[in-house]
Design a protein around this motif. Sequence first.
Motif, PDB file in Angstrom:
ATOM      1  N   LEU A 117      -1.944  -0.814   8.754  1.00 24.71           N
ATOM      2  CA  LEU A 117      -1.691  -1.809   7.714  1.00 24.71           C
ATOM      3  C   LEU A 117      -1.427  -3.187   8.318  1.00 24.71           C
ATOM      4  N   ASP A 118      -1.975  -4.233   7.672  1.00 23.48           N
ATOM      5  CA  ASP A 118      -1.675  -5.599   8.098  1.00 23.48           C
ATOM      6  C   ASP A 118      -0.180  -5.860   7.984  1.00 23.48           C
ATOM      7  N   LYS A 119       0.332  -6.697   8.860  1.00 21.03           N
ATOM      8  CA  LYS A 119       1.776  -6.892   8.967  1.00 21.03           C
ATOM      9  C   LYS A 119       2.383  -7.667   7.800  1.00 21.03           C
ATOM     10  N   ASP A 120       1.557  -8.291   6.964  1.00 18.22           N
ATOM     11  CA  ASP A 120       2.096  -9.038   5.823  1.00 18.22           C
ATOM     12  C   ASP A 120       2.026  -8.241   4.521  1.00 18.22           C
ATOM     13  N   ILE A 121       1.818  -6.927   4.640  1.00 20.27           N
ATOM     14  CA  ILE A 121       1.750  -6.053   3.470  1.00 20.27           C
ATOM     15  C   ILE A 121       2.827  -4.972   3.593  1.00 20.27           C
ATOM     16  N   GLU A 122       3.567  -4.738   2.514  1.00 23.48           N
ATOM     17  CA  GLU A 122       4.596  -3.693   2.520  1.00 23.48           C
ATOM     18  C   GLU A 122       3.953  -2.307   2.550  1.00 23.48           C
ATOM     19  N   LEU A 123       4.701  -1.361   3.090  1.00 23.22           N
ATOM     20  CA  LEU A 123       4.281   0.040   3.059  1.00 23.22           C
ATOM     21  C   LEU A 123       5.211   0.814   2.135  1.00 23.22           C
TER      22      LEU A 123
ATOM     23  N   CYS B 230       6.364  10.023  12.279  1.00 29.52           N
ATOM     24  CA  CYS B 230       5.099   9.809  12.992  1.00 29.52           C
ATOM     25  C   CYS B 230       3.995   9.411  12.018  1.00 29.52           C
ATOM     26  N   ASP B 231       3.992  10.022  10.828  1.00 30.06           N
ATOM     27  CA  ASP B 231       3.034   9.643   9.793  1.00 30.06           C
ATOM     28  C   ASP B 231       3.263   8.205   9.351  1.00 30.06           C
ATOM     29  N   VAL B 232       4.526   7.832   9.211  1.00 31.57           N
ATOM     30  CA  VAL B 232       4.851   6.461   8.799  1.00 31.57           C
ATOM     31  C   VAL B 232       4.337   5.467   9.841  1.00 31.57           C
ATOM     32  N   LYS B 233       4.528   5.780  11.118  1.00 37.57           N
ATOM     33  CA  LYS B 233       4.051   4.892  12.180  1.00 37.57           C
ATOM     34  C   LYS B 233       2.527   4.746  12.139  1.00 37.57           C
ATOM     35  N   LYS B 234       1.827   5.846  11.896  1.00 43.17           N
ATOM     36  CA  LYS B 234       0.363   5.794  11.798  1.00 43.17           C
ATOM     37  C   LYS B 234      -0.061   4.859  10.676  1.00 43.17           C
TER      38      LYS B 234
ATOM     39  N   VAL C 154       0.866  -1.177   0.000  1.00 44.50           N
ATOM     40  CA  VAL C 154       0.000   0.000   0.000  1.00 44.50           C
ATOM     41  C   VAL C 154       0.904   1.229   0.000  1.00 44.50           C
ATOM     42  N   ARG C 155       0.562   2.183  -0.856  1.00 46.62           N
ATOM     43  CA  ARG C 155       1.344   3.420  -0.963  1.00 46.62           C
ATOM     44  C   ARG C 155       0.552   4.571  -0.343  1.00 46.62           C
ATOM     45  N   VAL C 156       1.190   5.260   0.588  1.00 45.21           N
ATOM     46  CA  VAL C 156       0.537   6.362   1.300  1.00 45.21           C
ATOM     47  C   VAL C 156       1.150   7.696   0.869  1.00 45.21           C
ATOM     48  N   PRO C 157       0.335   8.645   0.418  1.00 48.70           N
ATOM     49  CA  PRO C 157       0.845   9.941  -0.040  1.00 48.70           C
ATOM     50  C   PRO C 157       0.969  10.957   1.094  1.00 48.70           C
TER      51      PRO C 157
ATOM     52  N   ASN D 163      13.270  14.911   5.424  1.00 48.68           N
ATOM     53  CA  ASN D 163      13.344  13.892   6.474  1.00 48.68           C
ATOM     54  C   ASN D 163      13.480  12.473   5.930  1.00 48.68           C
ATOM     55  N   ILE D 164      13.910  12.315   4.690  1.00 45.78           N
ATOM     56  CA  ILE D 164      13.978  10.980   4.090  1.00 45.78           C
ATOM     57  C   ILE D 164      14.758   9.998   4.958  1.00 45.78           C
ATOM     58  N   LEU D 165      15.854  10.442   5.508  1.00 46.04           N
ATOM     59  CA  LEU D 165      16.716   9.543   6.283  1.00 46.04           C
ATOM     60  C   LEU D 165      16.051   9.026   7.554  1.00 46.04           C
ATOM     61  N   SER D 166      14.971   9.670   7.994  1.00 49.73           N
ATOM     62  CA  SER D 166      14.310   9.242   9.233  1.00 49.73           C
ATOM     63  C   SER D 166      13.001   8.493   8.987  1.00 49.73           C
ATOM     64  N   LEU D 167      12.641   8.283   7.721  1.00 47.55           N
ATOM     65  CA  LEU D 167      11.330   7.713   7.418  1.00 47.55           C
ATOM     66  C   LEU D 167      11.299   6.188   7.403  1.00 47.55           C
ATOM     67  N   LYS D 168      12.440   5.538   7.257  1.00 47.78           N
ATOM     68  CA  LYS D 168      12.441   4.070   7.184  1.00 47.78           C
ATOM     69  C   LYS D 168      12.537   3.484   8.594  1.00 47.78           C
ATOM     70  N   ILE D 169      11.393   3.420   9.253  1.00 46.74           N
ATOM     71  CA  ILE D 169      11.370   3.008  10.665  1.00 46.74           C
ATOM     72  C   ILE D 169      11.043   1.526  10.836  1.00 46.74           C
ATOM     73  N   ASP D 170      10.814   0.824   9.746  1.00 41.64           N
ATOM     74  CA  ASP D 170      10.434  -0.590   9.834  1.00 41.64           C
ATOM     75  C   ASP D 170      10.836  -1.276   8.532  1.00 41.64           C
ATOM     76  N   LYS D 171      11.148  -2.562   8.618  1.00 39.05           N
ATOM     77  CA  LYS D 171      11.570  -3.286   7.412  1.00 39.05           C
ATOM     78  C   LYS D 171      10.452  -3.405   6.385  1.00 39.05           C
ATOM     79  N   ARG D 172       9.199  -3.236   6.810  1.00 39.92           N
ATOM     80  CA  ARG D 172       8.076  -3.289   5.863  1.00 39.92           C
ATOM     81  C   ARG D 172       7.993  -2.033   4.998  1.00 39.92           C
ATOM     82  N   VAL D 173       8.676  -0.970   5.414  1.00 39.46           N
ATOM     83  CA  VAL D 173       8.682   0.277   4.638  1.00 39.46           C
ATOM     84  C   VAL D 173       9.818   0.160   3.630  1.00 39.46           C
TER      85      VAL D 173
END
Length: 272
Positions: A104-110, A95-99, A86-89, A122-132
């Motif tokens: 999102l279900d855990k078996d779907i990429e963000l 904080c937006d990424v965490k929301k 799922v792609r979020v604009p 803030n690109i360097l701070s946006l990858k807070i999870d391996k699903r992103v």
Amino acid sequence: MNRSYLMVAGDKEKHLSKLPSLKCDTAMINLEDGVFDKAAARNLLKQMFPGGLKCPGKKVVVRVNALDECAAEDIKEINVLKPDAVRVPKIRTSCDVKKALDLLDKDIELHLSCETKEAFNNILSLKIDKRVTTLYLGILDLMESLDLPQKLLTPDNPAIDYILSKFLIDSKCAGFYPVSFTYQDYKNTREFTKWCKKVKMMGYTAKSAISPAQVDLINEIFQSDVTEKEKAKYIKEVFEKNRESGLTGFVDEKYGFIDEPIYKDALLVLNS
């Protein structure tokens, strides 16, 4: 390799029915811009794909609406269909990424769209999870956010070079897969070809599209260079053979001096 990302209207049955035959590497089902009745589009997807949004031979991503609009409703419905991502604009901060991750279900990429000046900074701070995993450059919205007119979007503008370079390098440093921007004038294949060649030269390996003709050009321009692959394969083999004898730096009769950085670059080529 995911090279071509084709936007598919999420509210058009005719477009959605062509999903299996599309030549793109990733089909981007759009529920955001250009879709007036969001609820109707979500219902259409559920009706057309009761078994889920999977398509052999390509990835399927759904672009939902912004978090301050109806993203929650979108993602709740899309979770059931299990697309690849799922792609979020309009993301701004981690904080937006965490929301988004929480919705999102855990078996779907963000996947995220970088189209605000806050996200760009803030690109360097946006990858807070391996699903992103993936970041898309929404250059027109980004330029509006930066108070830059669209007339500046030309292949020879140094300000645009900076945007493309910063987005690419920051994305790579953060661990994202960066996707270059969508070119809106789909009939102008000459200018589109220039953009494709330019961003490939810069180091991009993927670009988004809004028409099948654009997809054909992307697939052609971004295809792997067979000669480059053959060279990389040779370097990998000869380096590994010499390494077994304790040599990690040597002169090869075919390609000159080969050491570990040359070997690692060959691996990068082979994995691209």
